[in-house]
Design a protein around this motif. Structure first.
Motif, PDB file in Angstrom:
ATOM      1  N   ILE A 162      30.449  35.804  38.507  1.00  0.00           N
ATOM      2  CA  ILE A 162      31.746  36.365  38.114  1.00  0.00           C
ATOM      3  C   ILE A 162      32.683  35.386  38.661  1.00  0.00           C
ATOM      4  CG2 ILE A 162      33.262  38.118  38.275  1.00  0.00           C
ATOM      5  CD1 ILE A 162      30.724  40.087  38.376  1.00  0.00           C
ATOM      6  N   ILE A 163      32.792  35.074  40.128  1.00  0.00           N
ATOM      7  CA  ILE A 163      33.696  34.210  40.526  1.00  0.00           C
ATOM      8  C   ILE A 163      34.152  33.205  40.186  1.00  0.00           C
ATOM      9  CG2 ILE A 163      34.433  33.259  42.565  1.00  0.00           C
ATOM     10  CD1 ILE A 163      33.807  35.751  44.219  1.00  0.00           C
ATOM     11  N   TYR A 164      33.140  32.146  39.959  1.00  0.00           N
ATOM     12  CA  TYR A 164      33.093  30.711  39.313  1.00  0.00           C
ATOM     13  C   TYR A 164      33.584  31.045  37.981  1.00  0.00           C
ATOM     14  CZ  TYR A 164      28.384  29.833  37.262  1.00  0.00           C
ATOM     15  OH  TYR A 164      27.336  29.811  36.628  1.00  0.00           O
ATOM     16  N   THR A 165      32.962  31.866  37.292  1.00  0.00           N
ATOM     17  CA  THR A 165      33.372  31.870  35.756  1.00  0.00           C
ATOM     18  C   THR A 165      34.738  32.255  35.565  1.00  0.00           C
ATOM     19  OG1 THR A 165      31.012  32.516  35.317  1.00  0.00           O
ATOM     20  CG2 THR A 165      32.786  32.704  33.515  1.00  0.00           C
ATOM     21  N   ALA A 166      35.120  33.238  36.261  1.00  0.00           N
ATOM     22  CA  ALA A 166      36.537  33.940  35.815  1.00  0.00           C
ATOM     23  C   ALA A 166      37.540  32.659  36.753  1.00  0.00           C
ATOM     24  CB  ALA A 166      36.600  35.222  36.867  1.00  0.00           C
ATOM     25  N   TYR A 167      37.171  32.041  37.779  1.00  0.00           N
ATOM     26  CA  TYR A 167      38.446  31.115  38.357  1.00  0.00           C
ATOM     27  C   TYR A 167      38.222  29.709  37.587  1.00  0.00           C
ATOM     28  CZ  TYR A 167      40.425  28.762  42.245  1.00  0.00           C
ATOM     29  OH  TYR A 167      41.638  27.923  42.766  1.00  0.00           O
ATOM     30  N   GLY A 168      37.066  29.348  37.231  1.00  0.00           N
ATOM     31  CA  GLY A 168      37.028  27.996  36.564  1.00  0.00           C
ATOM     32  C   GLY A 168      36.813  28.066  35.247  1.00  0.00           C
TER      33      GLY A 168
ATOM     34  N   SER B 161      43.267  36.732  31.159  1.00  0.00           N
ATOM     35  CA  SER B 161      41.917  36.091  31.060  1.00  0.00           C
ATOM     36  C   SER B 161      41.177  36.254  32.312  1.00  0.00           C
ATOM     37  CB  SER B 161      41.856  34.633  30.681  1.00  0.00           C
ATOM     38  OG  SER B 161      42.671  34.599  29.394  1.00  0.00           O
ATOM     39  N   HIS B 162      41.790  35.911  33.290  1.00  0.00           N
ATOM     40  CA  HIS B 162      41.011  36.037  34.829  1.00  0.00           C
ATOM     41  C   HIS B 162      40.568  37.519  34.981  1.00  0.00           C
ATOM     42  CE1 HIS B 162      41.734  32.061  36.008  1.00  0.00           C
ATOM     43  NE2 HIS B 162      43.143  32.272  36.141  1.00  0.00           N
ATOM     44  N   ALA B 163      41.460  38.497  34.388  1.00  0.00           N
ATOM     45  CA  ALA B 163      41.321  40.092  35.014  1.00  0.00           C
ATOM     46  C   ALA B 163      40.041  40.337  33.915  1.00  0.00           C
ATOM     47  CB  ALA B 163      42.621  40.631  34.548  1.00  0.00           C
ATOM     48  N   VAL B 164      40.258  40.068  32.687  1.00  0.00           N
ATOM     49  CA  VAL B 164      39.253  40.536  31.866  1.00  0.00           C
ATOM     50  C   VAL B 164      37.741  40.264  32.217  1.00  0.00           C
ATOM     51  CG1 VAL B 164      38.384  40.312  29.521  1.00  0.00           C
ATOM     52  CG2 VAL B 164      40.693  40.936  29.981  1.00  0.00           C
ATOM     53  N   THR B 165      37.743  38.792  32.631  1.00  0.00           N
ATOM     54  CA  THR B 165      36.502  38.251  32.946  1.00  0.00           C
ATOM     55  C   THR B 165      36.001  38.881  34.214  1.00  0.00           C
ATOM     56  OG1 THR B 165      37.265  36.006  32.297  1.00  0.00           O
ATOM     57  CG2 THR B 165      35.314  35.750  33.487  1.00  0.00           C
ATOM     58  N   LEU B 166      36.755  39.137  35.295  1.00  0.00           N
ATOM     59  CA  LEU B 166      36.133  39.866  36.446  1.00  0.00           C
ATOM     60  C   LEU B 166      36.011  41.211  36.040  1.00  0.00           C
ATOM     61  CD1 LEU B 166      39.209  39.088  38.917  1.00  0.00           C
ATOM     62  CD2 LEU B 166      36.584  38.744  39.317  1.00  0.00           C
ATOM     63  N   ALA B 167      36.675  41.872  35.119  1.00  0.00           N
ATOM     64  CA  ALA B 167      36.284  43.096  34.635  1.00  0.00           C
ATOM     65  C   ALA B 167      35.040  43.460  33.929  1.00  0.00           C
ATOM     66  CB  ALA B 167      37.538  43.836  34.059  1.00  0.00           C
ATOM     67  N   VAL B 168      35.008  42.520  33.026  1.00  0.00           N
ATOM     68  CA  VAL B 168      33.465  42.473  32.376  1.00  0.00           C
ATOM     69  C   VAL B 168      32.549  42.180  33.149  1.00  0.00           C
ATOM     70  CG1 VAL B 168      32.339  41.416  30.375  1.00  0.00           C
ATOM     71  CG2 VAL B 168      34.661  42.088  30.085  1.00  0.00           C
ATOM     72  N   GLY B 169      32.712  41.306  33.855  1.00  0.00           N
ATOM     73  CA  GLY B 169      31.616  40.815  34.921  1.00  0.00           C
ATOM     74  C   GLY B 169      31.112  41.870  35.831  1.00  0.00           C
TER      75      GLY B 169
END
Lengths: 652, 124
Positions: free
Chosen positions: A205-211, A522-530
């Motif tokens: 989740i971290i590397y996907t949301a961040y990068g 985008s960052h928030a949604v990726t984190l939330a979905v993950g």
């Protein structure tokens, strides 16, 4: 010490390998984020600014295609059914050509013309239909969420398998067990699984949301190299330790499938247990017969004899928890090879039920010929019609995956596409065929793993590296399936995120959203979905592999025909696209529903043994074409935009 | 799609007014070749495997290179040939088309025109 037992002992080297691996992944994410600062956010975050070069494009495509199934489910199938699985996977010989070459050029061009970032974006613009874009978004989110949960579970199980027996992990498990004891949602979960889920998910989740997309691509490149490196290391080790390929084939030709049995295990002479007796999963049990022969069993579940009792029981929802599932080895050489590993416990064994494989039972040669043995299907593992179906399915299902399509929108020019197709073609050749050889060798080196064939990959990694006195290498080998799962998960995570941010929010709710707002969202949604998928995976649905297959084929039956016709048939209109996509989707669901009622499990109904994908694609194509021809053609300007040269170019 | 526009009469663009994008034509031609390659390899793999691999069930199965012969001839050999065909397709057949916006690629389109006779024939 017996080599097999010794090889299963863990060491902290596995944790070192894993930590090193995660550190590199995080570094790539950081680098990617730095690079993204100077570019348009959405295009960079979800599509890498359409600038992928050959290695990045080829390896991200290959790594995303090779999910956890390639290094868990596939080895398990080779091990269970033998050489015939080579034909089952044979369609991969044309997957790069079809999956990349069929749609790549047109899709990339169309996406550039319209500035599309996601697959629903392309479809919405091609048909000038908000509703069709919404349908595509819904189907992507619907299927991928299920798949994501299954992949989270798969990744965690691999990590758990890698770390089992490692001292630090054992201590952590005990700590976690104490921690979750009174927590309602988590207390039912295996503490070891929970630790792995947490570590694995947080990393992804971290590397996907961040990068974003570029981080995913770069890690895919690394993961792709790890996978091919793992196979390249395992192949010579497996073949040499099994005594050569000729020896493997000749031994497999003599093997017969095990029997599927239920056992009652009691303490001998009616004795009562003074303390709890545990019979681990995968325990060998030997039962000497009066005539001097022996019967050898291996348990498929962990069971216990509680204090003061005589009879073992296992955790099951079935009424009779005293019938321990197991297999009985039928091949004399395997009995001889493993009889010394029998559990040292005073147990009386009674076979309550015994069932032969439905296909291939007592039949020498079944592991080297088609259709291959099967425990439940009398038609064998791969009847001819299913072989044809899978050849179609691998190739065209790959072309119809939205996660692959997105990558086709990201390469920078057709030269890159051409070179990448060939690179992926070589890549799949040196991954899949060698995997067949490796796990045919596993039948010789590690008999009896029909009890838990999904674990054959890490077990092989351990036994092979132990054989050359380099157990630390096991961590690197097991990183291959781990990399495969990660590279698929990160792509799926980003796809859901892009669907929600771009297709739902920006295009339908707030088209004027600022870049800064989109970035945060985008960052928030990726984190939330993950995070949501991780929580769902705490108590995941059963049938991991079935869910992955269900969602993969569901997506391709829904998207392949509409996207192909959208790119190549100017007459294809919005009504036809709706009919095609819904037709494919409904056929897929219907075959699974019928299968569920017929077989009582998550298995599709396969008329005439053909795979459901074929029926879904045929229905989708038929409806697409017939409905399009019966309704008004698309507008002139739409055809001009997507299929014709621009006016200015024409006038010149 | 604008519903106010009069519906076109048939599926083909009106001749003389529209010119197919050359890259569309070349991509379509390549797609047809890809499907043909797929059909060829499918036929090869399935037919060899069927005739040589589906009727044994005995210990004495013919082998080649240490593997069952039907796997070598039905899967391994066509796999190698598929790579050779892919090489030919990627480096000798597939065309390098521009992926830029049409406005940006006018000059490139003009250069392509000579090598794409289909584009003019389809326009009548």
């Amino acid at each position: 010490m017996n080599p097999i037992l010794a090889a299963t002992e863990g060491s902290n080297s596995a944790i070192v390998t894993f930590t090193f691996y995660i550190a590199i992944v995080m570094f790539l994410a950081w680098l990617s984020n730095r690079l993204a600062q100077s570019k348009a956010f959405l295009s960079e975050y979800f599509l890498g600014s359409r600038s992928l070069g050959m290695w990045a494009f080829a390896l991200t495509f290959a790594a995303t295609s090779a999910s956890g199934g390639s290094f868990i489910g596939f080895p398990s199938l080779v091990y269970t059914h033998g050489w015939v699985v080579g034909l089952w996977i044979g369609g991969y010989m044309v997957v790069p050509l079809v999956a990349m070459g069929l749609l790549g050029k047109r899709l990339n061009q169309m996406a550039r013309k319209t500035g599309s970032i996601t697959i629903p974006d392309v479809l919405r613009d091609r048909f000038e239909s908000v509703a069709f874009g919404a349908l595509a978004t819904f189907l992507i989110v619907f299927f991928i969420i299920f798949n994501l949960i299954a992949q989270f579970k798969g990744g965690s199980l691999i990590l758990q398998s890698l770390l089992d027996g490692v001292p630090l992990f054992t201590q952590s498990r005990a700590w976690m067990s104490d921690t979750i004891r009174d927590m309602p949602f988590f207390s039912a979960a295996d503490p070891g699984y929970l630790i792995c889920l947490l570590v694995f998910s947080v990393a992804v989740i971290i590397y996907t949301a961040y990068g974003g997309f570029r981080a995913v691509v770069w890690t895919d490149v690394m993961q792709g190299l790890v996978m091919v490196g793992g196979v390249a290391l395992m192949l010579p080790l497996a073949i040499s330790q099994a005594g050569g390929l000729r020896s493997v084939t000749s031994k497999m030709a003599e093997m017969t499938p095990p029997k599927l049995v239920s056992l009652e295990l009691k303490l001998e002479d009616g004795a009562l247990a003074r303390q709890r007796v545990t019979i681990p999963k995968n325990s060998w049990l030997i039962d000497p017969q009066e005539n001097g022969e022996i019967r050898l069993f291996r348990t498929k579940a962990r069971s216990e004899i509680s204090t003061g009792l005589n009879l073992a029981e296992w955790q099951t929802d079935d009424a009779d928890s005293h019938r321990i599932p197991a297999i009985e080895i039928t091949f004399p050489e395997h009995i001889e090879q493993n009889r010394n590993q029998s559990l040292d416990a005073p147990l009386a064994i009674e076979v309550v039920s015994s069932r032969d494989y439905a296909s291939g039972a007592s039949q020498a040669g079944t592991y080297v010929s088609a259709p291959g043995p099967h425990p439940t299907s009398p038609d064998g593992f791969l009847p001819l019609s299913l072989a044809v179906s899978f050849f179609f399915m691998w190739t065209f299902s790959g072309a119809g995956q939205p996660s692959n399509m997105v990558r086709l929108m990201a390469f920078k020019d057709t030269k890159t596409l051409r070179r990448s197709i060939f690179t992926v073609s070589i890549y799949f050749t040196i991954i899949y065929f060698p995997l067949v050889l490796i796990f045919c060798s596993a039948r010789v080196l590690l008999p009896g793993w029909e009890t838990e064939s999904d674990r054959i990959m890490p077990e092989m990694a351990r036994i092979l590296t132990f054989g050359i006195n380099m157990p630390w290498l096991a961590g690197l080998l097991v990183a291959a399936p781990f990399a495969a799962v990660m590279s698929t998960m990160d792509s799926f995570l980003l796809m859901i995120s892009s669907a929600l941010v771009r297709d739902v929010y920006q295009r339908n709710i707030n088209p004027e959203a600022s870049e800064r707002a989109l970035k945060r969202l985008s960052h928030a949604v990726t984190l939330a979905v993950g995070t949501g998928a991780m929580l769902a995976a705490v108590s995941p649905p059963q049938f991991l592999q079935d869910i992955i297959v269900f969602t993969g084929t569901g997506l391709s039956t829904s998207f392949l025909v509409p996207m192909s016709l959208a790119l190549y048939w100017p007459r294809y209109n919005r009504q036809g696209a709706f009919a095609g996509m819904l037709g494919g989707f409904c056929t897929h669901i219907a075959l699974y529903v019928i299968g569920y009622f017929l077989y009582g499990r998550m298995e599709p109904f396969k008329p005439l043994h053909f795979h459901p994908f074929l029926f879904g694609a045929i229905v989708s194509a038929t409806l697409s074409i017939s409905v399009s021809l019966r309704t008004r053609p698309p507008s002139d300007h739409l055809v001009r935009t997507f299929f014709c040269r621009s006016e200015t170019a024409s006038q010149k | 799609m604008s519903q106010n526009a009069p519906p076109p009469e048939d599926s083909e663009p009106s001749t003389g007014e529209r010119q197919w994008d050359p890259s569309f034509i070349s991509a379509r031609r390549e797609a047809i070749v890809i499907c043909s390659i797929f059909a060829l390899l499918l036929t090869w793999a399935i037919s060899i495997s069927y005739f040589d691999g589906y009727h044994y069930g005995s210990v004495k199965i013919p082998t080649l290179l240490g593997m069952p012969r039907w796997i070598v001839l039905g899967v391994f050999v066509p796999w190698i040939i598929a790579n050779a065909i892919t090489y030919w397709f990627c480096f000798f057949y597939m065309k390098d088309d521009s992926l830029l916006e049409p406005e940006d690629e006018e000059d490139l389109n003009d250069q392509d025109e000579d090598s794409l006779p289909e584009s003019t024939s389809e326009n009548g």
